[in-house]
Motif scaffolding. Structure first.
Motif, PDB file in Angstrom:
ATOM      1  N   VAL A  10       0.810  -1.055  -0.100  1.00 16.53           N
ATOM      2  CA  VAL A  10      -0.112   0.205   0.263  1.00 16.53           C
ATOM      3  C   VAL A  10       1.175   1.496  -0.032  1.00 16.53           C
ATOM      4  CG1 VAL A  10      -1.476   0.865   1.366  1.00 16.53           C
ATOM      5  CG2 VAL A  10      -2.174  -1.012   0.844  1.00 16.53           C
ATOM      6  N   ALA A  11       2.056   1.345   0.978  1.00 17.31           N
ATOM      7  CA  ALA A  11       3.131   2.487   1.299  1.00 17.31           C
ATOM      8  C   ALA A  11       3.471   2.386  -0.298  1.00 17.31           C
ATOM      9  CB  ALA A  11       3.739   2.042   1.977  1.00 17.31           C
ATOM     10  N   ARG A  12       3.994   1.696  -0.989  1.00 13.61           N
ATOM     11  CA  ARG A  12       4.237   1.531  -2.300  1.00 13.61           C
ATOM     12  C   ARG A  12       3.704   2.461  -3.393  1.00 13.61           C
ATOM     13  NH1 ARG A  12       6.516  -3.095  -2.102  1.00 13.61           N
ATOM     14  NH2 ARG A  12       5.344  -4.093  -3.620  1.00 13.61           N
ATOM     15  N   GLU A  13       2.515   1.694  -3.406  1.00 12.70           N
ATOM     16  CA  GLU A  13       1.261   2.013  -4.307  1.00 12.70           C
ATOM     17  C   GLU A  13       1.203   4.031  -4.040  1.00 12.70           C
ATOM     18  OE1 GLU A  13       0.501   0.870  -7.118  1.00 12.70           O
ATOM     19  OE2 GLU A  13       2.505  -0.911  -6.590  1.00 12.70           O
TER      20      GLU A  13
ATOM     21  N   VAL B 261       6.007   7.251   4.591  1.00  9.18           N
ATOM     22  CA  VAL B 261       7.020   6.477   5.559  1.00  9.18           C
ATOM     23  C   VAL B 261       5.756   4.963   5.747  1.00  9.18           C
ATOM     24  CG1 VAL B 261       7.676   6.175   8.361  1.00  9.18           C
ATOM     25  CG2 VAL B 261       7.560   8.632   6.739  1.00  9.18           C
ATOM     26  N   ASP B 262       7.072   3.621   5.489  1.00 10.71           N
ATOM     27  CA  ASP B 262       6.384   2.988   5.620  1.00 10.71           C
ATOM     28  C   ASP B 262       7.441   2.527   6.487  1.00 10.71           C
ATOM     29  OD1 ASP B 262       5.719  -0.219   5.212  1.00 10.71           O
ATOM     30  OD2 ASP B 262       7.204  -0.409   3.491  1.00 10.71           O
ATOM     31  N   CYS B 263       6.026   1.508   7.895  1.00 12.47           N
ATOM     32  CA  CYS B 263       6.718   1.416   9.009  1.00 12.47           C
ATOM     33  C   CYS B 263       6.694   0.185   9.907  1.00 12.47           C
ATOM     34  CB  CYS B 263       6.216   2.543   9.949  1.00 12.47           C
ATOM     35  SG  CYS B 263       6.857   2.703  11.428  1.00 12.47           S
ATOM     36  N   PRO B 264       7.130  -0.533  10.157  1.00  8.95           N
ATOM     37  CA  PRO B 264       7.300  -2.242  10.507  1.00  8.95           C
ATOM     38  C   PRO B 264       5.979  -2.208  11.546  1.00  8.95           C
ATOM     39  CG  PRO B 264       9.212  -1.769  10.784  1.00  8.95           C
ATOM     40  CD  PRO B 264       8.325  -0.282   9.942  1.00  8.95           C
ATOM     41  N   SER B 265       4.923  -3.267  11.283  1.00 10.39           N
ATOM     42  CA  SER B 265       4.210  -3.887  11.711  1.00 10.39           C
ATOM     43  C   SER B 265       4.468  -3.804  13.575  1.00 10.39           C
ATOM     44  CB  SER B 265       3.361  -5.118  11.628  1.00 10.39           C
ATOM     45  OG  SER B 265       4.094  -6.271  12.251  1.00 10.39           O
ATOM     46  N   ALA B 266       3.098  -2.943  14.030  1.00 13.88           N
ATOM     47  CA  ALA B 266       3.480  -2.513  15.402  1.00 13.88           C
ATOM     48  C   ALA B 266       3.761  -3.451  16.645  1.00 13.88           C
ATOM     49  CB  ALA B 266       1.907  -1.893  15.893  1.00 13.88           C
ATOM     50  N   ASP B 267       3.575  -5.025  16.199  1.00 15.78           N
ATOM     51  CA  ASP B 267       3.436  -6.473  16.805  1.00 15.78           C
ATOM     52  C   ASP B 267       5.247  -6.690  16.273  1.00 15.78           C
ATOM     53  OD1 ASP B 267       3.841  -7.104  14.672  1.00 15.78           O
ATOM     54  OD2 ASP B 267       1.923  -9.241  14.449  1.00 15.78           O
ATOM     55  N   SER B 268       5.860  -6.130  15.990  1.00 17.26           N
ATOM     56  CA  SER B 268       7.554  -6.408  15.860  1.00 17.26           C
ATOM     57  C   SER B 268       8.069  -4.832  15.523  1.00 17.26           C
ATOM     58  CB  SER B 268       7.863  -6.599  14.308  1.00 17.26           C
ATOM     59  OG  SER B 268       7.087  -5.679  13.395  1.00 17.26           O
ATOM     60  N   SER B 269       8.387  -4.378  16.029  1.00 19.43           N
ATOM     61  CA  SER B 269       8.525  -2.621  16.394  1.00 19.43           C
ATOM     62  C   SER B 269       8.030  -1.713  16.960  1.00 19.43           C
ATOM     63  CB  SER B 269       8.711  -2.314  14.058  1.00 19.43           C
ATOM     64  OG  SER B 269       9.837  -1.365  15.352  1.00 19.43           O
ATOM     65  N   GLN B 270       8.620  -1.166  17.462  1.00 17.80           N
ATOM     66  CA  GLN B 270       7.869   0.279  18.245  1.00 17.80           C
ATOM     67  C   GLN B 270       7.928   0.976  17.399  1.00 17.80           C
ATOM     68  OE1 GLN B 270       6.587   0.846  21.633  1.00 17.80           O
ATOM     69  NE2 GLN B 270       6.417  -1.681  20.932  1.00 17.80           N
TER      70      GLN B 270
END
Length: 233
Positions: free
Chosen positions: A40-43, A163-172
């Motif tokens: 989604v972020a890339r598109e 900004v493409d951010c890692p999922s909240a269950d893997s990163s803060q």
């Protein structure tokens, strides 16, 4: 690959297209892995640069594998050829720090900005970042910083910063930088029935000073559901 051109046009309009020449920073994040946030972020970045004609930077906060660079490199017919690496920071500031710092022969330390490169994508309007993980040595690790310096600096050189951010269950990371984002879009798989994790993430982002624009339901069927809805109750 699912074509999201229509959805991206609707998303662009629903977020409130910024005035030309005014920088705007949009973060995309999901509560859990596997929701399709990077796609989604890339598109969205592709739409902003090509259809909307804005100078766009796609900042990949996944410093482990740089999936945005990898995905774009694998599909040059869709995104365009990648250019050679260039400096990703206009003034030497960076959104992360590498610790412990690596010493240089002159007695200084290797600057954080040297660990990331920016690559043009099919021309000058779209750029994507790549973290040089191969440059890390020993126990070195990168940590996302809460400071505003990098984002303020990049705003002077780009119109749209995705900004493409890692999922909240893997990163803060999403919470760490939330206050510096103009908007945050939560990405949820269209097949996901449990809305509790996105709701909890919404609340956490708000507590961190973030501004949630809504939820993008990533299509998983021929007929996609409404892509952007009011903040979950």
């Amino acid at each position: 690959m699912v074509d999201l051109n229509v959805e991206m046009a609707e998303l662009w309009g629903s977020l409130g297209a910024p005035a030309a020449g005014r920088a705007h920073v949009v973060q995309f994040v999901s509560a859990r892995r596997g929701e399709g946030t990077s796609t989604v972020a890339r598109e969205f970045a592709r739409f902003a640069s090509r259809r909307a004609g804005r100078r766009t930077w796609l900042i990949d906060l996944d410093l482990t594998t740089s999936p945005q660079y990898q995905a774009i490199a694998a599909q040059p017919d869709r995104y365009g050829q990648l250019g050679s690496g260039a400096a990703a920071s206009p003034d030497g500031s960076m959104f992360f720090t590498v610790q412990p710092p690596a010493p240089r022969p002159d007695g200084g330390v290797w600057p954080d900005a040297k660990y990331v490169a920016a690559h043009s994508v099919g021309g000058p309007r779209l750029w994507v970042t790549r973290f040089k993980r191969e440059a890390l040595r020993g126990r070195q690790k990168a940590h996302i910083l809460p400071g505003v310096e990098y984002w303020a600096s990049l705003r002077r050189h780009a119109e749209i910063i995705v900004v493409d951010c890692p999922s909240a269950d893997s990163s803060q990371a999403a919470l760490t930088i939330a206050q510096h984002m103009d908007q945050t879009v939560l990405v949820v798989s269209a097949q996901e029935a449990d809305v509790r994790p996105p709701g909890l993430l919404r609340d956490a982002l708000a507590s961190a000073g973030g501004r949630c624009a809504g939820v993008f339901f990533n299509q998983a069927s021929v007929t996609p559901p409404s892509f952007l809805r009011a903040i979950l109750p």
